[in-house]
Design a protein around this motif. Sequence first.
Motif, mmCIF file in Angstrom:
data_model
loop_
_atom_site.group_PDB
_atom_site.id
_atom_site.type_symbol
_atom_site.label_atom_id
_atom_site.label_comp_id
_atom_site.label_asym_id
_atom_site.label_seq_id
_atom_site.Cartn_x
_atom_site.Cartn_y
_atom_site.Cartn_z
ATOM 1 N N ILE A 144 -5.461 9.616 -9.525
ATOM 2 C CA ILE A 144 -5.953 8.795 -11.049
ATOM 3 C C ILE A 144 -6.868 8.116 -10.906
ATOM 4 C CG2 ILE A 144 -4.735 7.558 -12.563
ATOM 5 C CD1 ILE A 144 -3.180 10.445 -12.211
ATOM 6 N N ARG A 145 -7.764 8.107 -11.803
ATOM 7 C CA ARG A 145 -8.689 6.862 -11.884
ATOM 8 C C ARG A 145 -8.429 5.979 -12.868
ATOM 9 N NH1 ARG A 145 -12.613 11.999 -12.952
ATOM 10 N NH2 ARG A 145 -10.766 12.889 -14.179
ATOM 11 N N SER A 146 -9.032 4.889 -12.711
ATOM 12 C CA SER A 146 -9.138 3.873 -13.742
ATOM 13 C C SER A 146 -10.428 2.918 -13.623
ATOM 14 C CB SER A 146 -7.891 3.158 -13.765
ATOM 15 O OG SER A 146 -7.588 2.321 -12.774
ATOM 16 N N PHE A 147 -10.343 2.035 -14.570
ATOM 17 C CA PHE A 147 -11.632 0.960 -14.498
ATOM 18 C C PHE A 147 -11.171 -0.300 -14.178
ATOM 19 C CE2 PHE A 147 -13.131 4.770 -17.039
ATOM 20 C CZ PHE A 147 -14.234 5.020 -16.566
ATOM 21 N N GLN A 148 -11.600 -0.995 -13.373
ATOM 22 C CA GLN A 148 -11.246 -2.176 -13.058
ATOM 23 C C GLN A 148 -11.963 -3.435 -13.977
ATOM 24 O OE1 GLN A 148 -13.182 -2.117 -9.039
ATOM 25 N NE2 GLN A 148 -11.647 -3.068 -8.074
ATOM 26 N N GLN A 149 -11.551 -4.437 -14.107
ATOM 27 C CA GLN A 149 -11.999 -5.445 -15.053
ATOM 28 C C GLN A 149 -13.479 -5.603 -15.100
ATOM 29 O OE1 GLN A 149 -9.606 -8.986 -14.822
ATOM 30 N NE2 GLN A 149 -7.828 -8.298 -15.569
ATOM 31 N N ARG A 150 -14.007 -5.507 -13.884
ATOM 32 C CA ARG A 150 -15.438 -5.301 -13.707
ATOM 33 C C ARG A 150 -16.365 -4.084 -14.193
ATOM 34 N NH1 ARG A 150 -17.637 -3.699 -8.387
ATOM 35 N NH2 ARG A 150 -15.946 -2.974 -7.221
ATOM 36 N N GLY A 151 -15.529 -3.322 -14.434
ATOM 37 C CA GLY A 151 -16.149 -2.146 -15.094
ATOM 38 C C GLY A 151 -16.241 -0.822 -14.139
ATOM 39 N N THR A 152 -15.882 -1.078 -12.955
ATOM 40 C CA THR A 152 -16.348 -0.183 -11.939
ATOM 41 C C THR A 152 -15.036 0.829 -11.619
ATOM 42 O OG1 THR A 152 -17.781 -1.598 -10.877
ATOM 43 C CG2 THR A 152 -17.038 0.286 -9.674
ATOM 44 N N LEU A 153 -15.158 2.274 -11.499
ATOM 45 C CA LEU A 153 -14.161 3.097 -11.282
ATOM 46 C C LEU A 153 -13.518 2.872 -10.050
ATOM 47 C CD1 LEU A 153 -13.176 5.484 -13.197
ATOM 48 C CD2 LEU A 153 -14.462 6.809 -11.424
ATOM 49 N N HIS A 154 -12.209 2.999 -9.995
ATOM 50 C CA HIS A 154 -11.625 3.029 -8.641
ATOM 51 C C HIS A 154 -10.432 4.144 -8.760
ATOM 52 C CE1 HIS A 154 -8.843 0.480 -10.905
ATOM 53 N NE2 HIS A 154 -7.884 0.503 -9.779
ATOM 54 N N TYR A 155 -9.963 4.639 -7.567
ATOM 55 C CA TYR A 155 -8.824 5.764 -7.278
ATOM 56 C C TYR A 155 -7.534 5.150 -7.056
ATOM 57 C CZ TYR A 155 -12.610 9.195 -8.191
ATOM 58 O OH TYR A 155 -13.620 10.283 -8.714
ATOM 59 N N HIS A 156 -6.430 5.614 -7.419
ATOM 60 C CA HIS A 156 -5.240 5.560 -6.930
ATOM 61 C C HIS A 156 -4.829 7.141 -6.596
ATOM 62 C CE1 HIS A 156 -4.768 1.352 -7.959
ATOM 63 N NE2 HIS A 156 -5.323 1.872 -9.288
ATOM 64 N N VAL A 157 -4.542 7.234 -5.221
ATOM 65 C CA VAL A 157 -4.303 8.761 -4.695
ATOM 66 C C VAL A 157 -2.840 8.724 -3.969
ATOM 67 C CG1 VAL A 157 -5.387 10.489 -3.369
ATOM 68 C CG2 VAL A 157 -6.847 8.835 -4.361
ATOM 69 N N LEU A 158 -2.140 9.729 -4.464
ATOM 70 C CA LEU A 158 -0.915 10.050 -3.600
ATOM 71 C C LEU A 158 -1.317 11.311 -2.402
ATOM 72 C CD1 LEU A 158 1.937 9.820 -6.418
ATOM 73 C CD2 LEU A 158 1.128 8.117 -4.737
ATOM 74 N N ALA A 159 -1.046 11.135 -1.235
ATOM 75 C CA ALA A 159 -1.221 12.284 -0.438
ATOM 76 C C ALA A 159 -0.150 12.436 0.692
ATOM 77 C CB ALA A 159 -2.629 11.735 0.282
ATOM 78 N N THR A 160 -0.436 13.539 1.214
ATOM 79 C CA THR A 160 0.639 14.045 2.423
ATOM 80 C C THR A 160 0.062 13.932 3.701
ATOM 81 O OG1 THR A 160 0.268 16.390 1.710
ATOM 82 C CG2 THR A 160 2.041 15.315 0.601
ATOM 83 N N PHE A 161 -1.203 13.438 3.649
ATOM 84 C CA PHE A 161 -1.731 13.605 5.185
ATOM 85 C C PHE A 161 -1.042 12.803 6.047
ATOM 86 C CE2 PHE A 161 -3.472 9.382 4.424
ATOM 87 C CZ PHE A 161 -4.043 9.404 3.386
ATOM 88 N N PRO A 162 -1.092 13.052 7.492
ATOM 89 C CA PRO A 162 -0.237 12.560 8.342
ATOM 90 C C PRO A 162 -0.436 10.871 8.753
ATOM 91 C CG PRO A 162 -1.859 13.989 9.518
ATOM 92 C CD PRO A 162 -2.011 14.208 8.051
ATOM 93 N N ASN A 163 0.256 10.336 9.438
ATOM 94 C CA ASN A 163 0.013 8.959 9.883
ATOM 95 C C ASN A 163 -1.345 8.729 10.455
ATOM 96 O OD1 ASN A 163 2.549 8.133 8.821
ATOM 97 N ND2 ASN A 163 3.301 8.539 10.922
ATOM 98 N N ILE A 164 -2.157 7.983 10.269
ATOM 99 C CA ILE A 164 -3.422 7.647 10.653
ATOM 100 C C ILE A 164 -3.248 6.796 12.124
ATOM 101 C CG2 ILE A 164 -5.644 6.742 10.092
ATOM 102 C CD1 ILE A 164 -4.855 9.019 8.524
ATOM 103 N N PRO A 165 -3.948 6.989 13.008
ATOM 104 C CA PRO A 165 -3.963 6.276 14.261
ATOM 105 C C PRO A 165 -4.351 4.978 13.984
ATOM 106 C CG PRO A 165 -4.930 8.373 14.723
ATOM 107 C CD PRO A 165 -5.045 8.319 13.375
ATOM 108 N N LYS A 166 -3.399 3.926 14.509
ATOM 109 C CA LYS A 166 -3.760 2.668 14.497
ATOM 110 C C LYS A 166 -5.311 1.906 14.910
ATOM 111 C CE LYS A 166 -1.654 -1.898 15.184
ATOM 112 N NZ LYS A 166 -0.441 -2.766 16.009
ATOM 113 N N THR A 167 -5.726 2.853 15.857
ATOM 114 C CA THR A 167 -6.884 2.406 16.403
ATOM 115 C C THR A 167 -8.171 2.757 15.271
ATOM 116 O OG1 THR A 167 -7.237 4.565 17.532
ATOM 117 C CG2 THR A 167 -6.376 2.702 18.872
#
Length: 285
Positions: A144-167
Motif C-alpha cells: 500500500i502506498r501513501s504520502f507522508q506529510q512532507r509529500g514524499t511517497l512511502h510503502y507499507h508492505v505485508l510479506a511472507t519472506f523468511p526471517n532475516i538474519p540478525k547480522t
Amino acid sequence: MEKFDCLIRVIGNFVKVKRYGIPPKGSEWRRPKEEIMAAMEAIRNDATLTEIERIIQLAILEGEDKEERKVRKEPKREPKGRGLKMAERERICDLIDLNFSIGDKYVTLTYEQEDVTVDQASNDFENWIKRMRERYGDFKYLGIRSFQQRGTLHYHVLATFPNIPKTELMDGTFRSIWGHGNVDLKRIYSRNIVDRKDRLKMYMIKNLHEFKLDERSYNKHLYLASKNLKQPEITRGNFKELLAKLKDSNEKVKRLDWMRYNNEYLKYIDMMCFEIVNEKQVMAF
C-alpha cells in the motif's frame, strides 16, 4: 431467477456476509443478446399473431435489448469523490485475511529524497521485490502506498519472506536492498478476522484511502500485489437460505460481528461475520 440479496465470502472456517436491505439493481438475471434477437425473429415469423400483438411483443424485447446494450457499452466514469469504495475496502481485508498471518512481516519503505513520482516509486518497488526474491527466495506480498506529510511517497508492505538474519539487519545489508532510504521491519503479532477490530487492516485501509484521495494517484493501481496471492471467492445468495444452512449444519456457529450501514439506494447494508468449527461444512456454501 430469484434475485440475490447477499454476498458470501468464505475465509477458512469463517463466513463473511454482506446483506442488502433491497436487492441491488442488476441482481436479476438478464437474457443474453443472442437469445433476445432469436426471440424477436420468432415473433416476426409467427403467423398466429395479429399485427398489434407482434408490435407490442417486439417493442418489449427491443426495450430489453436496449437495456442490455446500455449495460454492456456504458463507459466507466471517474468517481467524483475518489473516496475508497466499500468493495475496495473489503477486497483488501480479504486479501490480508487469506494470505497473511501472525509471524509474517510488515515492512515500511521510505525515501530520503523529495518529490518522488508515483511511476518512479513503482519502478523502485518492483526492483526491490526482484532483489529481495533473488536473496531470500519467493514470497507473497501486498503493498500500500501513501504520502507522508512532507509529500514524499512511502510503502507499507505485508510479506511472507523468511526471517532475516540478525547480522544482515545489523550491518545494513537488508536496508541496502531497498537503497532509497529507511527500511523498518516488524513481525505481525496480532490478527483478527473482524475487520473493524483488526488494527493492521485498519491502518492499511487508512493509508489506502489517503492515497486514493490524492490526485497523484489518479489512473494508478490502487495497491501492489504478488500474483501468487490467494484471491477471495464471492458467492451470490439468499440470506434466509444461508441462515438455514448454518442452522442445519449441526456445527457450532457463532456470530462474531454485525454492523448496519444506512444506504440511500439499498435501504441498508448489513455486514456480518460468522465462525464455524468445521471448515468442511463452510465450504459447501
